[in-house]
Design a protein around this motif. Structure first.
Motif, PDB file in Angstrom:
ATOM      1  N   ALA A  41       0.829  -1.204   0.000  1.00  0.00           N
ATOM      2  CA  ALA A  41       0.000   0.000   0.000  1.00  0.00           C
ATOM      3  C   ALA A  41       0.866   1.257   0.000  1.00  0.00           C
ATOM      4  O   ALA A  41       1.790   1.382   0.803  1.00  0.00           O
ATOM      5  CB  ALA A  41      -0.923  -0.009   1.214  1.00  0.00           C
ATOM      6  N   ASN A  42       0.533   2.178  -0.910  1.00  0.00           N
ATOM      7  CA  ASN A  42       1.233   3.458  -0.974  1.00  0.00           C
ATOM      8  C   ASN A  42       0.498   4.427  -0.034  1.00  0.00           C
ATOM      9  O   ASN A  42      -0.547   4.976  -0.387  1.00  0.00           O
ATOM     10  CB  ASN A  42       1.237   3.982  -2.412  1.00  0.00           C
ATOM     11  CG  ASN A  42       2.074   5.244  -2.563  1.00  0.00           C
ATOM     12  OD1 ASN A  42       2.038   6.128  -1.717  1.00  0.00           O
ATOM     13  ND2 ASN A  42       2.819   5.332  -3.664  1.00  0.00           N
ATOM     14  N   ILE A  43       1.063   4.627   1.133  1.00  0.00           N
ATOM     15  CA  ILE A  43       0.395   5.409   2.170  1.00  0.00           C
ATOM     16  C   ILE A  43       0.146   6.848   1.721  1.00  0.00           C
ATOM     17  O   ILE A  43      -0.912   7.422   1.994  1.00  0.00           O
ATOM     18  CB  ILE A  43       1.209   5.404   3.479  1.00  0.00           C
ATOM     19  CG1 ILE A  43       1.379   3.970   3.998  1.00  0.00           C
ATOM     20  CG2 ILE A  43       0.537   6.270   4.526  1.00  0.00           C
ATOM     21  CD1 ILE A  43       0.078   3.255   4.261  1.00  0.00           C
ATOM     22  N   GLN A  44       1.092   7.432   1.021  1.00  0.00           N
ATOM     23  CA  GLN A  44       0.938   8.813   0.591  1.00  0.00           C
ATOM     24  C   GLN A  44      -0.214   8.961  -0.394  1.00  0.00           C
ATOM     25  O   GLN A  44      -0.988   9.923  -0.331  1.00  0.00           O
ATOM     26  CB  GLN A  44       2.240   9.337  -0.036  1.00  0.00           C
ATOM     27  CG  GLN A  44       2.232  10.839  -0.305  1.00  0.00           C
ATOM     28  CD  GLN A  44       1.945  11.660   0.949  1.00  0.00           C
ATOM     29  OE1 GLN A  44       2.584  11.475   1.991  1.00  0.00           O
ATOM     30  NE2 GLN A  44       0.977  12.562   0.863  1.00  0.00           N
ATOM     31  N   GLN A  45      -0.346   8.005  -1.312  1.00  0.00           N
ATOM     32  CA  GLN A  45      -1.460   8.043  -2.267  1.00  0.00           C
ATOM     33  C   GLN A  45      -2.802   7.930  -1.548  1.00  0.00           C
ATOM     34  O   GLN A  45      -3.755   8.631  -1.871  1.00  0.00           O
ATOM     35  CB  GLN A  45      -1.323   6.902  -3.288  1.00  0.00           C
ATOM     36  CG  GLN A  45      -0.326   7.178  -4.391  1.00  0.00           C
ATOM     37  CD  GLN A  45      -0.385   6.121  -5.476  1.00  0.00           C
ATOM     38  OE1 GLN A  45      -0.774   4.976  -5.225  1.00  0.00           O
ATOM     39  NE2 GLN A  45       0.007   6.484  -6.674  1.00  0.00           N
ATOM     40  N   ILE A  46      -2.860   7.033  -0.557  1.00  0.00           N
ATOM     41  CA  ILE A  46      -4.086   6.871   0.225  1.00  0.00           C
ATOM     42  C   ILE A  46      -4.436   8.163   0.956  1.00  0.00           C
ATOM     43  O   ILE A  46      -5.585   8.610   0.957  1.00  0.00           O
ATOM     44  CB  ILE A  46      -3.940   5.701   1.225  1.00  0.00           C
ATOM     45  CG1 ILE A  46      -3.847   4.371   0.472  1.00  0.00           C
ATOM     46  CG2 ILE A  46      -5.111   5.670   2.208  1.00  0.00           C
ATOM     47  CD1 ILE A  46      -3.497   3.188   1.347  1.00  0.00           C
TER      48      ILE A  46
END
Length: 343
Positions: A41-46
């Protein structure tokens, strides 16, 4: 004397503040979600996507992220289906048609999210702003695209998910496209706008661990949600209500007859009931709650119990004694609609 006046002013100020805080507390809703997230999971995108959603919907959003979990708290009602769609939908948002290459929306358009002009946006508590408009930076692109595809379907899609489809009947010259999502169960304009502005290349690995829905700091019980869903499952009832409305509006009774009420149902009550059940059947529980006049959890519980009882008692209109039950059902449901929904 001056001290006395000062004391009165202080008391008035304090009482005003207490009153304001009470109103704010009585109108506070919360939806809390806890997700288990995978290492991909790309935390920044989320975070970007959640921030866009919060901006469009005007819902205050709190985010807490640890190494393998994500907790989101919304200061309003948000359904699990919509949060799942918001967090997981991957791929570019595109306009497609048979005779042209797809148009990348993020590159070609500016996006605006508003309430649908036919809907009272305030009644939605800004949680379901329902209209998405795409303004093409170069209107000629849309005109050329539509001209080449007259007679074909224009499809709005995000990755493999088809959002909307309509036949192109003439060139689109104004340089904008609008979509209304008021009847959709799993997404709304705020969610679509957030996805367009923060696209994922791949779907992140996420698992919903817990969902808490609170009304004035009281968590709505699973039993009450199950009761609501059971009301929603009764599709035959709404069809019959629609039938009664059509039948009543097409009938022209002799208004001088003493027995007119026996064969001509209360059309105003029927219309109120139809509106109530349309809210139930076409929307999730959060929309239902924000449209209602429930001020407390007890109000909501009472509303669901009353609806459940009426449907259980008078829901079958086809056997012996149905006419009498039908009258009572219309009268009782009409009263419930006015009490909890009609201004």
């Amino acid at each position: 004397m001056k001290k006395g006046v000062l004391l009165v002013l202080v008391l008035v100020f304090c009482l005003a503040n207490v009153s304001t805080n009470t109103v704010q507390k009585n109108n506070r809703y919360e939806s809390i979600f806890t997700f288990k997230i995978g290492p991909d999971a790309n935390i920044q995108q989320i975070k970007n996507r959640l921030e866009f959603y919060s901006s469009y919907s005007r819902i205050i959003t709190h985010i807490h992220i640890t190494e393998n979990s994500l907790t989101i708290k919304y200061e309003n009602f948000v359904s699990p289906k919509k949060v799942k769609f918001l967090l997981e939908t991957a791929g570019l948002a595109q306009i497609k048609a048979a005779n042209s290459s797809p148009i990348n929306i993020k590159e070609s358009c500016n996006v605006r999210v508003t309430g649908n002009e036919y809907v009272d946006v305030k009644s939605l508590a800004y949680s379901d702003r329902s209209k998405l408009t795409m303004f093409f930076k170069n209107p000629q692109i849309l005109e050329d695209f539509s001209t080449l595809n007259i007679g074909e379907n224009l499809t709005f899609a995000i990755g493999d998910v088809e959002i909307s489809k309509a036949k192109i009947r003439e060139p689109i010259k104004q340089g904008s496209l609008s979509y209304s999502f008021i009847q959709e169960k799993d997404f709304n304009a705020c969610i679509i706008g957030a996805i367009i502005n923060s696209p994922y290349t791949t779907k992140p690995s996420m698992e919903l661990v817990e969902h808490k829905l609170s009304f004035n700091n009281e968590s709505i019980s699973k039993e009450l949600i199950q009761k609501y869903n059971k009301i929603k499952e009764n599709e035959e009832l709404i069809k019959h209500i629609e039938f009664l409305v059509k039948k009543s509006t097409s009938t022209r009774p002799d208004l001088s007859s003493k027995n007119v009420a026996e064969y001509f149902p209360d059309i105003e009550a029927l219309s109120d009931i139809r509106s109530l059940f349309r809210i139930i059947y076409t929307n999730d529980i959060s929309y239902f709650l924000t449209r209602s006049k429930c001020a407390t959890y007890s109000d909501f519980e009472s509303l669901i119990d009353k609806l459940s009882l009426e449907i259980k008692t008078y829901g079958n209109f086809y056997d012996k004694g149905a006419d009498l039950r039908k009258k009572r059902f219309i009268a009782n449901l009409g009263a419930i609609s006015k009490q909890y929904f009609k201004d």
